[in-house]
Design an enzyme around this catalytic site. Structure first.
Site, PDB file in Angstrom:
ATOM      1  N   LYS A 632       7.475   6.045   0.016  1.00 41.15           N
ATOM      2  CA  LYS A 632       6.788   4.819   0.446  1.00 41.15           C
ATOM      3  C   LYS A 632       6.116   4.925   1.819  1.00 41.15           C
ATOM      4  CE  LYS A 632       6.890   2.443  -2.457  1.00 41.15           C
ATOM      5  NZ  LYS A 632       6.204   2.776  -3.770  1.00 41.15           N
ATOM      6  N   GLY A 634       3.041   6.714   1.923  1.00 41.02           N
ATOM      7  CA  GLY A 634       1.661   7.087   1.629  1.00 41.02           C
ATOM      8  C   GLY A 634       1.547   8.490   1.063  1.00 41.02           C
ATOM      9  N   ARG A 854       0.821  -2.415  -3.202  1.00 39.24           N
ATOM     10  CA  ARG A 854       1.161  -3.668  -3.900  1.00 39.24           C
ATOM     11  C   ARG A 854       1.015  -4.862  -2.968  1.00 39.24           C
ATOM     12  NH1 ARG A 854       5.941  -0.766  -5.772  1.00 39.24           N
ATOM     13  NH2 ARG A 854       5.524  -0.079  -7.908  1.00 39.24           N
ATOM     14  N   TYR A 856       2.859  -8.188  -1.824  1.00 38.15           N
ATOM     15  CA  TYR A 856       4.142  -8.913  -1.831  1.00 38.15           C
ATOM     16  C   TYR A 856       4.248  -9.720  -0.541  1.00 38.15           C
ATOM     17  CZ  TYR A 856       5.011  -4.222   0.120  1.00 38.15           C
ATOM     18  OH  TYR A 856       4.898  -3.047   0.792  1.00 38.15           O
TER      19      TYR A 856
HETATM   20  N1  LIG Z   1      -5.075   4.882   0.100  1.00 35.94           N
HETATM   21  C1  LIG Z   1      -3.955   4.267  -0.262  1.00 35.94           C
HETATM   22  N2  LIG Z   1      -3.889   3.589  -1.392  1.00 35.94           N
HETATM   23  C2  LIG Z   1      -2.761   2.952  -1.745  1.00 35.94           C
HETATM   24  N3  LIG Z   1      -1.632   2.972  -1.024  1.00 35.94           N
HETATM   25  C3  LIG Z   1      -1.661   3.638   0.132  1.00 35.94           C
HETATM   26  C4  LIG Z   1      -2.820   4.314   0.558  1.00 35.94           C
HETATM   27  N4  LIG Z   1      -2.533   4.883   1.731  1.00 35.94           N
HETATM   28  C5  LIG Z   1      -1.292   4.567   2.044  1.00 35.94           C
HETATM   29  N5  LIG Z   1      -0.747   3.807   1.076  1.00 35.94           N
HETATM   30  C6  LIG Z   1       0.638   3.321   1.089  1.00 35.94           C
HETATM   31  O1  LIG Z   1       1.394   4.136   0.265  1.00 35.94           O
HETATM   32  C7  LIG Z   1       2.525   3.392  -0.111  1.00 35.94           C
HETATM   33  C8  LIG Z   1       3.175   4.073  -1.275  1.00 35.94           C
HETATM   34  O2  LIG Z   1       3.767   5.215  -0.733  1.00 35.94           O
HETATM   35  P1  LIG Z   1       4.066   6.481  -1.581  1.00 35.94           P
HETATM   36  O3  LIG Z   1       2.886   6.928  -2.306  1.00 35.94           O
HETATM   37  O4  LIG Z   1       4.675   7.487  -0.648  1.00 35.94           O
HETATM   38  O5  LIG Z   1       5.145   5.905  -2.565  1.00 35.94           O
HETATM   39  S1  LIG Z   1       6.105   6.767  -3.516  1.00 35.94           S
HETATM   40  O6  LIG Z   1       7.237   7.154  -2.723  1.00 35.94           O
HETATM   41  O7  LIG Z   1       5.357   7.866  -4.042  1.00 35.94           O
HETATM   42  O8  LIG Z   1       6.516   5.794  -4.568  1.00 35.94           O
HETATM   43  C9  LIG Z   1       1.984   2.036  -0.422  1.00 35.94           C
HETATM   44  O9  LIG Z   1       3.024   1.120  -0.207  1.00 35.94           O
HETATM   45  P2  LIG Z   1       2.976  -0.353  -0.702  1.00 35.94           P
HETATM   46  O10 LIG Z   1       1.885  -1.021   0.083  1.00 35.94           O
HETATM   47  O11 LIG Z   1       4.295  -0.964  -0.402  1.00 35.94           O
HETATM   48  O12 LIG Z   1       2.700  -0.356  -2.171  1.00 35.94           O
HETATM   49  C10 LIG Z   1       0.823   1.905   0.541  1.00 35.94           C
HETATM   50  O13 LIG Z   1       1.107   1.052   1.601  1.00 35.94           O
END
Ligand SMILES: Nc1ncnc2c1ncn2[C@@H]1O[C@H](COP(=O)(O)OS(=O)(=O)O)[C@@H](OP(=O)(O)O)[C@H]1O
Length: 901
Positions: A632, A634, A854, A856
């Site tokens: 989570k 990125g 997401r 939230y």
């Molecule tokens: N470009 C782009 N697009 C979408 N999301 C992005 C991006 N860059 C960083 N993030 C952040 O990445 C978060 C998800 O992290 P991970 O990919 O490491 O999650 S996981 O561990 O693989 O499930 C995700 O967390 P959430 O916002 O909570 O969904 C994003 O905040």
């Protein structure tokens, strides 16, 4: 003898040519006859093989001075005694502190090697510096302190010396030290102790004091007549606190006669005794602690005398009250590989088989239940001379007296068969051979020729073994590497237990004692206290590898093992037993359960491993860098952006964990190296090799991942992303809710993070999984114990969101990627998604799926506050670590530090 040979032709000539024969004529005839006899001899040699001129094999010469009855009594006495009476009340941990002069000093290295060989944990410290912390949380950290040089202990500054002695008294910990001095001293006082010493001596007739409490493995009945070196120290005690562990006499020279007189005057102690005309000097001395409350053992020389190694182990056990005790039970399995394999001259005769049977019976007197474990390759049955074929028949006739296990039918190396069914056909032929000759094969054990396919693992071999033979145990000397032998370990793969094998110094072509590499003396030295002897001392379970050829000709294997066991019996109290491999493996892994998990190394980093690894497998199918997480932050965005780079190729998708392989952290690791490598494309001829990588976000906080990754990929680069730990935790909680995790759905975020010891177990577990990855500093430290700081790139998770172009430039620089890839034209902010996405064309972008980024509700302030406090000290420690590493401090961490008062 030579004269006689010349005389015979002369006499014969006289006989046939009459009395007038002149000396000249005689010489001519002699030369003629000599040439003729040489021709005959060469014909004889060329028409018969080596076997035809065999002499009587050498017989073992080791003898004990004590009868086996007495030995048996001693064994039963020892079975009930041990040094472990106090174990329950001990307050120190499982480590030995070794104080060395330099980290390379030989004696220190010797001590360490012995500890490693016996699986005893240790910490190395340089003597002369301040002492390391001796306690933690009210417990002593070390159970015994070893000084490689006695002087370093004696000459410690007062503060440290008092501290150390006090520690030893408080925690009931003993000290061991070896003397070393370049100056010849006579009756020199051992600084601060009622003990004197004489140094720089040549000694002889070393014997152990049968009354010493230290003795455990060592048996005190024999005398070692000659001793190496002329730098021995002997001790002369002046206090009842001292008790002799061993004695020796001075090797007599005119000077040493004087010394004997001096010593006799100063010696009041009954432990230095006058035996006939010779004075017995104490060479290893025990301090019972009556003088100052500390128990000690001082050695008057080091491990260049072989017996000191076992006396060291005994002292270690004694001084640690049994905590560092190796078992007295030894299990011995002798594999005879290559039965029926071998050219003429290397094979067994009928009398060799008889000798094996006789020897087996004899060995059984020492090794309970002993049987030779013989591995056959049926294809080569009856491939010898008629005499040798009768030897094969004798083996079959006596089949019930031996244990049999399958080798490969044609003795081929399994790693050369990529096709499982071909391997199975080979095995079936060997199976049918056993059926035909009514051989009861122990099908749970098998050995592969040249160790091929066992480690590095050839999955096809494991599969075929299981299917055809139902193999459950095998053995190899290749795991994790052949050398050094003390590091050999076992592992379990696909339910097959792999035992470490030991080498006894006999190879396929060692068939004659006189041709033994280094000569007979070398083999005898190895048996009499040397390498082979120490192998049995250091390994409670020895699986020895020998070959059929070692049982023919000079029958070196019989000579070696009979002598070895006799010598062990003379000098030690060890008890020996034979067990079938399956039971042996059970005992092994009960003893070393930590070895069950395999560790996969890179076969290409080891020449021998590469030779026994399939040519179709390729080390280029391994990643050059890893994106390690945490979750989570990125990681998927970084993975996607990296895969856009033309020089970079990611792993193939997994059907269960999608873009992540998740190899190093969990159960997938047990699927083996082939499984992992199949996630990466092989090299394509004519195309440049891509830079391979994989990302698995839960590597970051996994306990085993850093070590496992480093063993396989020591040169890999690592990238991790650090986002604000509280936001990361909150994102993870939302992720769990999205995946309908029952506990996450039943409790608020605050309930989860603030769950205390009274909370339900499931909630506490969820809390741990939620918060633990955010203890960044702890996890980074763990990775940095294996990887160098320059292999690690730490990225700011916030920046990856707000300015991925700059971040990707930084990544390209770190990985030295070529060509430069201009992300500014390949990534574009998508207002609808609220994140940067991949540019597909002028009008379209491709964003990450719905599960990334997401929507939230914002975190509630109470939770925010809680987490700020929770992570505060870890964040401060993280900032210090980043500065030390020269890594940029992420913006969110700078903000966080501003709030710290
Ligand atoms: N470009 C782009 N697009 C979408 N999301 C992005 C991006 N860059 C960083 N993030 C952040 O990445 C978060 C998800 O992290 P991970 O990919 O490491 O999650 S996981 O561990 O693989 O499930 C995700 O967390 P959430 O916002 O909570 O969904 C994003 O905040």
């Amino acid at each position: 003898m030579r004269l006689l040979r010349w005389n015979i032709p002369l006499r014969l000539g006289r006989h046939f040519l009459g009395r007038q024969l002149t000396v000249t004529k005689g010489i001519v005839i002699a030369v003629f006859l000599s040439v003729a006899s040489l021709l005959c001899l060469s014909f004889y040699v060329s028409s018969f093989n080596v076997h035809s001129v065999r002499h009587l094999p050498p017989q073992p010469t080791v003898k004990c001075t004590v009868s086996s009855d007495l030995l048996r009594n001693l064994h039963s006495r020892l079975a009930s005694s041990s040094h472990s009476n106090y174990t329950a009340s001990l307050r120190f941990q499982n480590k030995v502190l070794v104080m060395v002069e330099t980290q390379y000093s030989l004696r220190g290295q010797d001590v360490i090697m012995l500890l490693e060989a016996n699986h005893i944990d240790y910490k190395l410290e340089l003597a002369g510096k301040s002492l390391p912390a001796l306690t933690r949380a009210g417990k002593g950290k070390f159970g015994v302190i070893v000084f490689e040089k006695l002087d370093s202990y004696l000459m410690m500054d007062k503060w440290n010396r008092d501290l150390l002695d006090k520690y030893c008294r408080d925690y009931n910990v003993g000290i061991m030290a070896f003397t070393r001095t370049d100056t010849a001293l006579v009756n020199e006082n051992v600084h601060g102790f009622p003990l004197a010493m004489h140094t720089q001596l040549s000694l002889q007739n070393y014997r152990v004091n049968a009354q010493s409490d230290i003795l455990r493995i060592t048996r005190a009945r024999e005398v070692a007549r000659t001793l190496p070196g002329d730098d021995w120290t002997v001790f002369v005690p002046n206090h009842p606190t001292y008790r002799a562990i061993s004695y020796a006499n001075i090797h007599r020279t005119t000077d040493s006669d004087d010394l004997d007189d001096t010593a006799a005057e100063v010696t009041q102690d009954p432990t230095t005794r006058r035996a006939s005309k010779e004075i017995e000097y104490i060479v290893a001395v025990q301090d019972l602690g009556l003088f100052d409350g500390v128990q000690r053992v001082f050695f008057g020389n080091d491990f260049k005398f072989w017996l000191h190694r076992i006396l060291f182990l005994d002292s270690l056990s004694y001084l640690s009250h049994g905590k560092f005790s190796v078992p007295l039970q030894r299990f011995i399995l002798i594999d005879v590989d290559d039965i029926f394999v071998g050219g003429q001259g290397l094979r067994l005769h009928v009398d060799d088989v008889q000798a094996m049977l006789t020897s087996q019976k004899k060995i059984r007197d020492t090794v309970k239940g002993f049987r030779f474990n013989i591995g056959y390759s049926g294809k080569y049955f009856h491939h010898g001379t008629p005499e040798e074929d009768r030897g094969d028949d004798a083996l079959i006739a006596n089949r019930a007296h031996f244990d049999w296990f399958p080798h490969m039918w044609r003795h081929l190396q399994p790693h050369k068969f990529d096709n499982v069914s071909l391997l199975e056909t080979e095995m079936l032929m060997n199976y049918n051979f056993a059926q035909k000759f009514d051989i009861a094969v122990n099908s749970s054990y098998a050995v592969a020729p040249h160790h091929s396919g066992v480690y590095p693992v050839h999955e096809q071999l494991y599969e075929a073994w299981k299917r055809i033979w139902g193999v459950k145990v095998t053995s190899t000397e290749e795991y994790p590497h052949l050398r050094p032998a003390r590091y050999r370990r076992g592992f379990i793969h696909r339910g097959i237990k792999v035992l470490p094998r030991q080498t006894c110094g006999l190879f396929t072509h060692t068939i004659l004692l006189d041709h033994y590499p280094g000569g007979r003396e070398r083999l005898d030295t190895s048996i009499r206290g040397g390498e082979l002897f120490q192998t049995v001392i250091n390994n409670p379970i020895s699986v020895f590898m020998t070959h059929m050829s070692n049982y023919g000709n000079d029958r070196l294997a019989l000579y070696t093992f009979e002598s070895l066991l006799k010598f062990l019996q003379c000098w030690t109290n060890l008890q020996f037993q034979w067990l079938p491999p399956l039971q042996l493996a059970q005992v092994y892994f009960d003893m070393y359960p930590e070895e069950e998990d395999p560790v996969w190394g890179n076969p290409c980093n080891d020449k021998r491993h590469k030779e026994i690894w399939s040519e179709s497998k390729n080390c280029e199918r391994l990643p050059q860098f890893l994106v390690i997480g945490p979750q989570k932050t990125g990681t998927t965005a970084l993975y996607t952006f990296l895969a856009m780079h033309p020089a970079v190729t990611s792993n193939f998708n997994s059907p269960t964990t999608f873009e992540e392989v998740q190899f190093f952290n969990g159960r997938n690791y047990y699927r083996g190296l082939d499984w992992y490598m199949n996630f990466f494309p092989g090299p394509v001829e004519g195309s440049p090799s891509p830079v391979l990588f994989e990302k698995s976000a839960n590597y970051f906080d996994s306990e085993p991942a850093p070590y496992r990754a480093h063993v396989l990929l020591p040169h890999a680069n690592l990238i991790c992303i650090l986002a604000h730990p509280a936001k990361r935790a909150y994102s993870w909680y939302q992720h769990m809710r999205f995946h309908t995790d029952k506990v996450a759905l039943s409790y608020s975020f605050y309930d989860v993070i603030s769950a205390n010891e009274d909370a339900p177990k499931v909630l506490r577990e969820l809390r741990h999984r939620c918060l633990n990855p955010g203890l960044y500093v702890q996890h980074l430290e763990r990775w940095l114990t294996y990887y160098k700081p320059k292999q690690l790139l730490i990225l700011d998770g916030d920046r990856l969101k707000s300015d991925p172009i700059a971040v990707m430039d930084k990544v390209q620089m770190f990985l030295r990627l070529e060509p430069y890839f201009d992300y500014s034209i390949r990534l574009k902010y998508n207002p609808k998604k609220g994140f940067y996405c991949q540019v597909l064309n002028e009008h379209h972008t491709k964003c990450l799926g719905r599960s990334k980024g997401r929507v939230y509700p914002p975190m509630n302030p109470k939770a925010e506050q809680y987490l700020q406090a929770y992570y505060k000290r870890y964040n401060i420690a993280l900032s210090k670590l980043l500065s030390r590493l020269g890594q940029a401090v992420p913006g969110w961490l700078q903000d966080e530090l501003r709030t710290v008062e």
